[in-house]
Design a protein around this motif. Structure first.
Motif, PDB file in Angstrom:
ATOM      1  N   ARG A 426       0.830  -1.210   0.000  1.00  0.00           N
ATOM      2  CA  ARG A 426       0.000   0.000   0.000  1.00  0.00           C
ATOM      3  C   ARG A 426       0.865   1.260   0.000  1.00  0.00           C
ATOM      4  N   ALA A 427       1.968   1.243   0.746  1.00  0.00           N
ATOM      5  CA  ALA A 427       2.871   2.399   0.766  1.00  0.00           C
ATOM      6  C   ALA A 427       3.457   2.638  -0.619  1.00  0.00           C
ATOM      7  N   ALA A 428       3.835   1.560  -1.300  1.00  0.00           N
ATOM      8  CA  ALA A 428       4.425   1.685  -2.635  1.00  0.00           C
ATOM      9  C   ALA A 428       3.393   2.116  -3.668  1.00  0.00           C
ATOM     10  N   GLU A 429       2.175   1.591  -3.575  1.00  0.00           N
ATOM     11  CA  GLU A 429       1.131   1.957  -4.534  1.00  0.00           C
ATOM     12  C   GLU A 429       0.835   3.449  -4.506  1.00  0.00           C
ATOM     13  N   ASN A 430       0.916   4.034  -3.314  1.00  0.00           N
ATOM     14  CA  ASN A 430       0.545   5.443  -3.147  1.00  0.00           C
ATOM     15  C   ASN A 430       1.745   6.365  -2.977  1.00  0.00           C
ATOM     16  N   ILE A 446       7.515   2.555   7.198  1.00  0.00           N
ATOM     17  CA  ILE A 446       7.792   2.131   5.826  1.00  0.00           C
ATOM     18  C   ILE A 446       7.939   3.360   4.949  1.00  0.00           C
ATOM     19  N   ASP A 447       8.923   3.351   4.059  1.00  0.00           N
ATOM     20  CA  ASP A 447       9.100   4.519   3.199  1.00  0.00           C
ATOM     21  C   ASP A 447       8.184   4.440   1.977  1.00  0.00           C
ATOM     22  N   HIS A 448       8.285   5.424   1.090  1.00  0.00           N
ATOM     23  CA  HIS A 448       7.344   5.546  -0.026  1.00  0.00           C
ATOM     24  C   HIS A 448       7.568   4.506  -1.118  1.00  0.00           C
ATOM     25  N   ILE A 468       9.803  10.841   9.198  1.00  0.00           N
ATOM     26  CA  ILE A 468       9.230  10.538   7.886  1.00  0.00           C
ATOM     27  C   ILE A 468       9.175  11.811   7.039  1.00  0.00           C
ATOM     28  N   ILE A 469       9.267  11.632   5.735  1.00  0.00           N
ATOM     29  CA  ILE A 469       9.258  12.756   4.801  1.00  0.00           C
ATOM     30  C   ILE A 469       7.849  12.938   4.242  1.00  0.00           C
TER      31      ILE A 469
END
Length: 512
Positions: A426-430, A446-448, A468-469
């Motif tokens: 989900r983090a990667a999808e968005n 979790i990062d992007h 987090i960024i």
């Protein structure tokens, strides 16, 4: 002559028995492609072998093989249902085991229909069958499993790409797009071995270019980072599930969370897990108000999982509360038989042999956003993390994502690892950072790109922190959801069917 027929019949029977065992074993081995092992390369040869096997038989026999493959695949993915019902729901052993088996059997029907449809198309031109029809039917089966009834998109094939060089497909086409790519690869392997040597070389080069092009997507970022950072801390108190809802233990539980949190008052956000406070918010209103006022002075926001009741409407919710502002997000997608009883008139008897606290909740209809230190957090609770569209509902407004869960329901099973892997997808999808808090683990930040930058261990007390960024923008997947893949699916099947129809028509004309 009769003896020869008997021998051939016996040989065919033995071959089919072998195929049955092959599908059972293949379904079991598929679990190794997912967390915690993440041996993603094995998925392609396993599916290729199963596909080749299905095509040897009639749709009726392939249907049975699909049931066996799907059953072992589904049972390996969801056997934790037994732990939830028996260890914590106090169901009898045989009833909990029966529920897990029946659940896996129901899920296996999606694979059974898939196998039968693949077999039905076995006389189609090989290129269409392996590279269009099979991948499209696989994706169709996963889409159906995700939306029919209450939906159960657990361990979808595209999930394995998060640990591969092809994770760049996820923000572009989502998890179903990832499933399509893996299925195309499996079909391509079978097709490759059917080709003659000269054609194999050409196809091998083209397939290599396809893999190279899709892996190159990992270097593309669809959203942009800002100069803003937010320090997030996650508290994992590791409260045993059997004590969690014990009322005399409540104040000790709250104090444990507060003690762990006081070590992180320099953070912008402190996150407690799902139902960290296992009572209604209004029952602890004074203490929560006092904590919120204290944290406001320090510039720290506390979010906690808690229950909420709307006395006017007579509804109860599984919620995430901003203690500072007294704002709530109420869970939108509930776990059937765990948080509510579907078709209560039919399944009322279910509630008589399983005891799950707070299991008569309501689903809310609301935007999954909470304000955190002047930033928008896209929030989800537990089971919602499995639904890609639900998480994307918070985009593009969300600056980062939050997921809270109580994975202690799953015991020491594969489920906490699989839930974490879904959160990474989900983090990667968005392309947003995600802060994830669970009661007993695995908590993580979790990062992007879906990479874990901090995580806790299972069944340990502790906390994690990370700056987090904040990111802006929207990925193609969050913008268009599954629409491009569903359009590809329909075009692929339509193109294959029309080509086969036209080819058969020409053959009939030549015969005449």
């Amino acid at each position: 002559m009769i003896i020869n027929r008997v021998i051939r019949s016996g040989n065919n029977s033995n071959k089919y028995i072998f195929s049955c065992l092959l599908n059972l074993v293949a379904g079991c081995l598929m679990i190794l492609a997912f967390a915690p092992w993440s041996w993603y390369p094995i998925a392609v040869p396993i599916i290729a072998v199963v596909l080749h096997n299905w095509l040897k038989y009639s749709p009726k026999k392939a249907f049975k093989l699909g049931i066996l493959f799907g059953f072992s695949y589904a049972l390996g993915s969801s056997y934790w249902v037994y732990y939830s019902l028996h260890d914590y729901g106090q169901a009898l052993i045989f009833l909990a085991a029966a529920a897990a088996v029946v659940f896996a059997a129901i899920l296996s029907l999606f694979f059974a229909v898939l196998a039968a449809l693949v077999s039905y198309h076995r006389r189609y031109p090989p290129a269409f069958l392996y590279l269009l029809i099979f991948p499209a039917l696989w994706v169709l089966a996963e889409w159906a499993r995700s939306v029919l009834f209450v939906g159960f998109p657990w361990n979808l094939l595209g999930q394995i790409l998060i640990d591969s060089p092809w994770y760049g497909i996820l923000p572009l086409f989502g998890i179903l797009g990832g499933s399509a790519v893996v299925a195309i690869c499996a079909g391509a392997v079978v097709y490759f071995f059917r080709l003659q040597t000269p054609a194999k070389t050409v196809f091998g080069i083209l397939f290599g270019l396809f893999l190279t092009a899709t892996s190159a997507l990992q270097f593309i970022e669809w959203t942009r980072p800002t100069s803003d950072e937010l320090k997030a801390s996650v508290i994992q108190a590791n409260i045993p599930q059997k004590l969690k809802f014990d009322r005399p233990y409540l104040q000790r539980l709250v104090n444990q969370y507060l003690d762990l949190s006081m070590q992180h008052t320099d953070s912008d956000l402190i996150l407690w897990p799902e139902t960290a406070i296992p009572i209604y918010a209004d029952m602890l209103e004074k203490q929560l108000t006092s904590v919120g006022e204290q944290l406001n002075e320090q510039g720290t926001v506390l979010l906690t999982g808690i229950f909420y009741r709307d006395r006017e409407q007579g509804k109860r919710y599984n919620s995430l509360m901003n203690v500072n502002s007294n704002d709530f997000y109420h869970k939108r997608r509930l776990v059937p038989f765990g948080e509510y009883i579907p078709l209560r008139s039919v399944f009322e008897v279910f509630s008589n042999w399983i005891i799950i606290p707070m299991s008569d909740l309501h689903a809310a209809e609301m935007t999954p956003i909470l304000d955190v230190s002047d930033y928008n957090a896209g929030v989800s609770i537990c089971y919602e993390i499995a639904f890609a569209n639900d998480i994307a509902d918070s985009l593009p407004a969300a600056d980062f994502l939050i997921n809270v869960s109580n994975d202690s329901w799953f015991g020491d099973s594969l489920a906490p690892h699989q839930m974490l892997q879904m959160a990474r997808v989900r983090a990667a999808e968005n392309e947003r950072y995600m802060v994830r808090a669970t009661n007993t683990g695995i908590s993580a930040i979790i990062d992007h790109r879906g990479r874990i930058v901090e995580q806790s261990e299972l069944f340990e007390v502790g906390s994690i922190s990370y700056d987090i960024i904040i990111r802006k923008g929207i990925t193609p997947y969050a913008q268009w959801r599954d629409m491009p893949i569903l359009i590809w699916l329909m075009i692929s099947l339509l193109a294959a069917w029309l080509t086969a129809w036209y080819t058969n028509k020409k053959r009939k004309e030549l015969r005449q």
